[in-house]
Motif scaffolding. Structure first.
Motif, PDB file in Angstrom:
ATOM      1  N   THR A 115      14.962  77.314 -12.424  1.00 29.72           N
ATOM      2  CA  THR A 115      14.589  78.167 -11.414  1.00 29.72           C
ATOM      3  C   THR A 115      15.431  78.419 -10.159  1.00 29.72           C
ATOM      4  N   ALA A 116      15.953  77.238  -9.898  1.00 26.54           N
ATOM      5  CA  ALA A 116      16.781  77.070  -8.600  1.00 26.54           C
ATOM      6  C   ALA A 116      17.538  75.733  -8.571  1.00 26.54           C
ATOM      7  N   GLY A 117      18.635  75.812  -7.749  1.00 26.09           N
ATOM      8  CA  GLY A 117      19.360  74.422  -7.566  1.00 26.09           C
ATOM      9  C   GLY A 117      20.768  74.654  -6.979  1.00 26.09           C
ATOM     10  N   GLN A 118      21.070  73.947  -6.212  1.00 28.82           N
ATOM     11  CA  GLN A 118      22.258  73.972  -5.338  1.00 28.82           C
ATOM     12  C   GLN A 118      22.425  75.049  -4.748  1.00 28.82           C
ATOM     13  N   GLY A 119      21.499  75.845  -4.123  1.00 25.09           N
ATOM     14  CA  GLY A 119      21.396  77.096  -3.218  1.00 25.09           C
ATOM     15  C   GLY A 119      21.281  78.293  -4.011  1.00 25.09           C
ATOM     16  N   ASP A 120      21.264  78.277  -5.334  1.00 22.10           N
ATOM     17  CA  ASP A 120      21.099  79.288  -6.128  1.00 22.10           C
ATOM     18  C   ASP A 120      19.696  79.675  -6.635  1.00 22.10           C
ATOM     19  N   HIS A 121      19.339  80.609  -6.897  1.00 21.47           N
ATOM     20  CA  HIS A 121      17.920  81.061  -7.324  1.00 21.47           C
ATOM     21  C   HIS A 121      18.255  81.894  -8.507  1.00 21.47           C
ATOM     22  N   THR A 122      17.670  81.395  -9.754  1.00 24.40           N
ATOM     23  CA  THR A 122      18.187  82.204 -11.034  1.00 24.40           C
ATOM     24  C   THR A 122      17.313  83.594 -11.100  1.00 24.40           C
ATOM     25  N   GLY A 123      16.204  83.855 -10.354  1.00 31.35           N
ATOM     26  CA  GLY A 123      15.488  84.799 -10.544  1.00 31.35           C
ATOM     27  C   GLY A 123      14.185  84.693 -11.222  1.00 31.35           C
ATOM     28  N   ALA A 124      14.147  83.609 -11.687  1.00 30.65           N
ATOM     29  CA  ALA A 124      13.007  83.133 -12.634  1.00 30.65           C
ATOM     30  C   ALA A 124      11.604  83.122 -11.594  1.00 30.65           C
ATOM     31  N   ARG A 125      10.721  83.843 -12.247  1.00 25.57           N
ATOM     32  CA  ARG A 125       9.511  83.715 -11.601  1.00 25.57           C
ATOM     33  C   ARG A 125       8.232  83.155 -12.672  1.00 25.57           C
ATOM     34  N   ALA A 126       8.257  82.098 -13.015  1.00 20.38           N
ATOM     35  CA  ALA A 126       7.634  81.432 -14.059  1.00 20.38           C
ATOM     36  C   ALA A 126       6.191  80.692 -13.626  1.00 20.38           C
ATOM     37  N   GLY A 127       6.084  80.836 -12.490  1.00 23.23           N
ATOM     38  CA  GLY A 127       4.619  80.116 -11.928  1.00 23.23           C
ATOM     39  C   GLY A 127       3.268  80.542 -12.491  1.00 23.23           C
ATOM     40  N   HIS A 128       2.542  79.530 -12.374  1.00 25.02           N
ATOM     41  CA  HIS A 128       1.202  80.158 -12.835  1.00 25.02           C
ATOM     42  C   HIS A 128       0.089  79.875 -11.615  1.00 25.02           C
ATOM     43  N   VAL A 129      -0.762  80.754 -11.590  1.00 27.24           N
ATOM     44  CA  VAL A 129      -1.872  80.438 -10.635  1.00 27.24           C
ATOM     45  C   VAL A 129      -2.980  79.610 -11.402  1.00 27.24           C
ATOM     46  N   LEU A 130      -2.957  78.309 -10.747  1.00 29.11           N
ATOM     47  CA  LEU A 130      -3.827  77.286 -11.466  1.00 29.11           C
ATOM     48  C   LEU A 130      -5.366  77.458 -11.136  1.00 29.11           C
ATOM     49  N   ARG A 131      -6.091  77.903 -11.746  1.00 27.91           N
ATOM     50  CA  ARG A 131      -7.581  78.103 -11.420  1.00 27.91           C
ATOM     51  C   ARG A 131      -8.092  76.818 -12.007  1.00 27.91           C
TER      52      ARG A 131
END
Length: 535
Positions: A509-525
């Motif tokens: 998803t990210a690293g060294q100042g760059d964001h890959t654009g991935a939005r793989a997060g979950h809402v953890l109910r």
């Protein structure tokens, strides 16, 4: 074995507090499937060489205020670039759900103005479940678990006036809270320095704590005071814990004002005694010597009664202002230690202490503070100092402490890029793992434990926080030799150095100042992956 991702040759610090070991980490379908010498027999769609690097679990930020910013800035750049893969929202009582039918949404929104950086966000939810669905639809880059904020409960049911909750009010709040916990909220937070929660008494706190205890959830406390009365405030929370058995988290434990330095050690003694008596009590903190809150928090509780509009109107009364000045005359933190860091539409006041603003205007600091609150209400915020480094180290090194940034997920552009945020939103974890490991306050494995499994455990999150087979593949690769917090109070929007790769649910998803654009997060109910939501 066919893998989506293979991380080879790194030193795995697994989040349990154990020393690091050389190992490969194999990932498939968003889950860690093996840890050890797996490289030779595995084929992977992607291989990351982590030789010379630390591989650890993604950081679980137990204490954030990203309730609304994740809807404006779902890439969560300030969080993910420092290695945060899971964020817990709804802290300090400043949540945005649930609201009972007929509640004054505009008044509640004004009361939590500290969270509300984007007026274009449409509050089209009432229940906590509906709000969680809205978050899931935003597809954030980080996982999100949510506490129920006490403020919308109290304001929606009792209102904004200084009055005790009646029995029917307690029943209504308990019902809404239970409904939210049943829908997957991981606990409740209160913020007894924020009106109208300043008017909440023991009966209300106990009634809500009983509901939380029945759900084996967490009750997080922004205490009633962190200054001269910090010890009675700690004892208040411990008394409710003793009366109900509720799992209790004391948020950002500190003591402000030089005359109160050393009180943290006494507070920790109270907490140790409670733990020895069998209570489940812990604390969290972030590694900075200044905090961030609405400037209106400096007002006496009576001056905030009735909601933001009533508060602002009240400040036009000379007699009221005289009473406020009298209350301020003995404050533990001076105006020279309080810097304005956000005021919508008024960048000219941002970055200056209240004392400096007074000097440049030819008036006194009390007048400036009253004027700012009258103009901007709860939306004008401050960075407040007056803390002791020894107190901070005592909390960070305590066995019952974990890390929470108290920050927000922000972006470098757009609505969340306004003002001058506290650097904790960008640098908390790099700062802890570099400065407070280097000075011997913590070992690296213990510091990582406090940022990962320790924090996950407090929130009841069971499938994240360690690098072990079966856990969700939330992983951070650190170049420990380069790791540094580069955010400052003067220039806070700077990503840390040394965070090489951040992986969320198996997605780089990210690293060294760059964001890959991935939005793989979950809402953890309810804090578990099986109840996660991802469209």
């Amino acid at each position: 074995m066919t893998l989506d991702l293979l991380i080879t040759g790194g030193t795995v610090v697994d989040g349990t507090g154990a020393d690091g070991v050389r190992a490969d980490v194999a990932v498939a379908d968003g889950v860690i499937v093996a840890v050890g010498g797996v490289a030779a027999e595995a084929e992977a769609a992607r291989v990351i060489d982590a030789a010379g690097k630390v591989v650890c679990p993604g950081f679980v930020d137990l204490h954030t205020h990203s309730d609304l910013t994740l809807l404006s800035a779902p890439e969560a750049r300030s969080a993910v670039h420092q290695g945060v893969t899971t964020t817990v929202i709804g802290n300090c009582g400043l949540g945005v759900a649930p609201l009972p039918a007929g509640a004054n949404v505009a008044a509640v929104r004004a009361a939590v103005g500290y969270l509300d950086l984007d007026p274009s966000v449409d509050w089209d939810w009432t229940s906590w479940s509906e709000y969680a669905d809205t978050l899931a639809a935003a597809r954030p880059s980080v996982n999100v678990a949510g506490l129920v904020g006490h403020l919308p409960l109290h304001a929606g049911v009792v209102g904004f006036e200084d009055r005790p909750a009646a029995e029917r009010d307690l029943a209504a709040m308990a019902y809404l809270l239970a409904e939210a916990l049943d829908a997957g909220a991981v606990g409740l937070s209160t913020g007894l320095m924020y009106a109208p929660l300043t008017f909440a008494g023991r009966a209300e706190l106990v009634a809500l704590a009983e509901v939380v205890a029945d759900h084996d959830a967490l009750f997080a406390w922004h205490l009633r005071d962190y200054g001269d009365d910090v010890l009675p405030a700690v004892q208040e929370a411990l008394d409710v814990a003793a009366a109900t058995g509720v799992r209790t988290q004391l948020s950002h434990l500190t003591a402000v004002g030089r005359r109160n330095w050393g009180s943290v050690a006494k507070a920790l003694e109270l907490i140790d005694t409670a733990r020895d008596e069998g209570l489940d009590v812990a604390v969290d903190m972030y590694p900075y010597l200044a905090g961030n809150a609405p400037l209106s928090q400096r007002l006496p509780a009576w001056a905030q009664a009735g909601g933001e509009d009533a508060m602002r109107a009240r400040l036009a009364d000379a007699d009221v202002v005289a009473r406020i000045r009298e209350a301020w005359s003995g404050q533990a933190v001076g105006w020279d230690e309080i810097t304005v860091n956000s005021a919508p539409g008024a960048p000219e006041v941002v970055g200056w202490t209240v004392t400096e603003l007074a000097a440049s205007s030819g008036t006194d600091a009390d007048t400036i503070a009253v004027d700012l609150i009258a103009r901007f209400g709860n939306a004008v915020s401050m960075v407040a100092g007056g803390r002791d480094g020894g107190d901070l180290r005592a909390v960070l090194s305590h066995p019952a402490s974990v890390i929470g940034s108290d920050g927000q997920a922000l972006d470098l552009t757009g609505p969340t890029a306004e003002g001058n945020p506290h650097p904790r939103s960008y640098g908390t974890y790099a700062r802890l793992l570099s400065e407070y490991v280097a000075d011997g306050t913590l070992t690296l494995p213990e510091a990582i434990r406090k940022c990962t499994s320790g924090a996950a455990h407090r929130a009841g999150i069971t499938d994240r926080g360690t690098i072990t087979a079966g856990q969700a593949a939330d992983i951070v690769i650190l170049d420990a030799g380069r790791l540094a917090d580069r955010a400052t109070f003067a220039d806070p929007r700077r990503y840390p150095a040394g965070v090489d790769t951040v992986i969320v649910n198996g997605e780089p998803t990210a690293g060294q100042g760059d964001h890959t654009g991935a939005r793989a997060g979950h809402v953890l109910r309810a804090g578990t992956r099986d109840k996660g939501q991802r469209p």
